[in-house]
Design an enzyme around this catalytic site. Structure first.
Site, PDB file in Angstrom:
ATOM      1  N   ILE A 149       1.142  14.299   2.228  1.00 52.62           N
ATOM      2  CA  ILE A 149       1.386  12.914   2.618  1.00 52.62           C
ATOM      3  C   ILE A 149       2.803  12.523   2.183  1.00 52.62           C
ATOM      4  CG2 ILE A 149      -1.066  12.368   2.349  1.00 52.62           C
ATOM      5  CD1 ILE A 149      -0.278  10.637  -0.071  1.00 52.62           C
ATOM      6  N   ASP A 150       3.218  11.332   2.575  1.00 42.29           N
ATOM      7  CA  ASP A 150       4.511  10.753   2.163  1.00 42.29           C
ATOM      8  C   ASP A 150       5.690  11.662   2.530  1.00 42.29           C
ATOM      9  OD1 ASP A 150       2.813   8.898   1.120  1.00 42.29           O
ATOM     10  OD2 ASP A 150       3.387   9.164  -0.961  1.00 42.29           O
ATOM     11  N   ASP A 170       5.241   0.653   1.982  1.00 47.39           N
ATOM     12  CA  ASP A 170       5.888   1.960   2.215  1.00 47.39           C
ATOM     13  C   ASP A 170       6.922   1.886   3.335  1.00 47.39           C
ATOM     14  OD1 ASP A 170       4.082   3.101   0.324  1.00 47.39           O
ATOM     15  OD2 ASP A 170       2.597   3.376   1.920  1.00 47.39           O
ATOM     16  N   GLU A 214       4.609  10.365  -6.532  1.00 50.74           N
ATOM     17  CA  GLU A 214       4.450  10.507  -5.087  1.00 50.74           C
ATOM     18  C   GLU A 214       5.626   9.856  -4.369  1.00 50.74           C
ATOM     19  OE1 GLU A 214       0.743   8.628  -4.263  1.00 50.74           O
ATOM     20  OE2 GLU A 214       1.402   6.650  -4.923  1.00 50.74           O
TER      21      GLU A 214
END
Length: 323
Positions: A156-157, A43, A210
């Protein structure tokens, strides 16, 4: 009859090759540029520092850090933080942060990240600032936005974008996909009572989309997102898709006009050869050139996650292409 049929097939293949935006084209995905040194990453978010050189932050450690002078050779540089802020332990027992996003505005660097428990949407996004962007210089400012098991989204993310004088944060994973909220540019935290905009999802559970990232190019905003399964080594099926909108809050659609809220999205990059499960992407600029940063799982190294970097170019019709 074989020769005419072969000629017809050849003509058809050439014709389809000239239609890169149709669902019928079969792209030849480029390999990532060669990198050396510490290649292991997950990531990644990358930025060229005002002081020169590059920093990449990632999932792992207390937000793992990599430094480079030339964007090719990367050195392990420890972590963004010496130890987890105490509030992280509300979301997992190890104080483990995920999927950071680095940006620069108002004279300082901003680092957003997520803390969560695997497989739940008991999650929160936090923010820290630094005058230099270097590991060990970050001051944490706590929660930006959170989600609970009663919510239909997962905090998240995170990824930031400025649009029309306002600051926005896209985020999300499963739990109906990608969302967006407005942030207060002074505090960097969610505006009180902000609308939670819905940007992308899939028609069927588990809604496997996502890791959003939005960039402005021309008159459009482009939403990049990771689809399918990450984090399974050589069995990962991660791939990157993209759609666009004239408004930062959507609606986003692919080149065929299919809305991303209905499962649309043009395939930008997927696994090929040793480069399995390409995803966890972000975009950064270097001397006016856009670059796509992502991780892949190396099939020739037991599925180890590594840094992928490719130039991101734009076709005449405005759609992005990886080089």
């Amino acid at each position: 009859m074989r020769a005419p049929r072969a000629l017809t097939a050849l003509i058809a293949a050439v014709f389809l090759a000239l239609l890169p935006n149709t669902a019928y084209a079969q792209p030849d995905y480029p390999d990532p540029q060669p990198v050396t040194g510490q290649q292991i990453i997950h990531d990644p978010t990358v930025i060229r520092l005002k002081s020169g050189g590059y920093v990449a932050y990632s999932t792992g450690g207390v937000i793992g850090a990599r430094l480079s002078k030339d964007r090719e050779h990367w050195a392990d540089s420890g972590n963004a933080f010496a130890e987890p802020p105490s509030w992280w332990y509300e979301y997992n027992d190890t104080g483990d942060p995920w999927a950071p996003d680095i940006s620069y505005r108002a004279g300082r660097y901003w680092l957003y990240y997520a803390v969560s428990s695997w497989g739940t949407n008991h999650s929160a996004i936090g923010v820290a600032t630094s005058p230099s962007g270097l590991p060990g210089t970050w001051k944490d400012h706590g929660k930006v936005f959170s989600s609970e098991r009663t919510d239909t989204w997962n905090a998240i993310d995170p990824a930031l974008i400025r649009a029309d004088g306002r600051l926005w944060m896209s985020f999300g994973s499963y739990w109906t996909g990608i969302r967006m909220v407005e942030l207060n540019p002074r505090t960097g935290k969610a505006v009180a009572g902000t609308t939670v905009h819905h940007l992308a999802t899939r028609p069927d559970a588990p809604y496997a989309v996502e890791g959003p990232y939005i960039v402005k190019h021309g008159r459009y905003y482009y939403l990049f997102a990771s689809y399918d399964a990450c984090c399974a080594g050589v069995n990962s099926t991660y791939k990157i898709k993209v759609g666009r909108s004239t408004s930062v809050t959507g609606p986003y659609a692919d080149s065929t006009g299919k809305p991303m809220l209905e499962g649309g999205g043009d395939l930008l990059l997927e696994g090929h050869g040793r480069y399995v499960g390409t995803g966890g992407e972000s975009v950064f600029q270097d001397h006016g050139q856009d670059w796509l940063a992502y991780h892949y799982y190396d099939a020739e190294d037991e599925g180890t996650p590594k840094l992928g970097l490719n130039r991101l170019s734009w076709k005449k019709n405005g759609w992005p292409i990886v080089l």
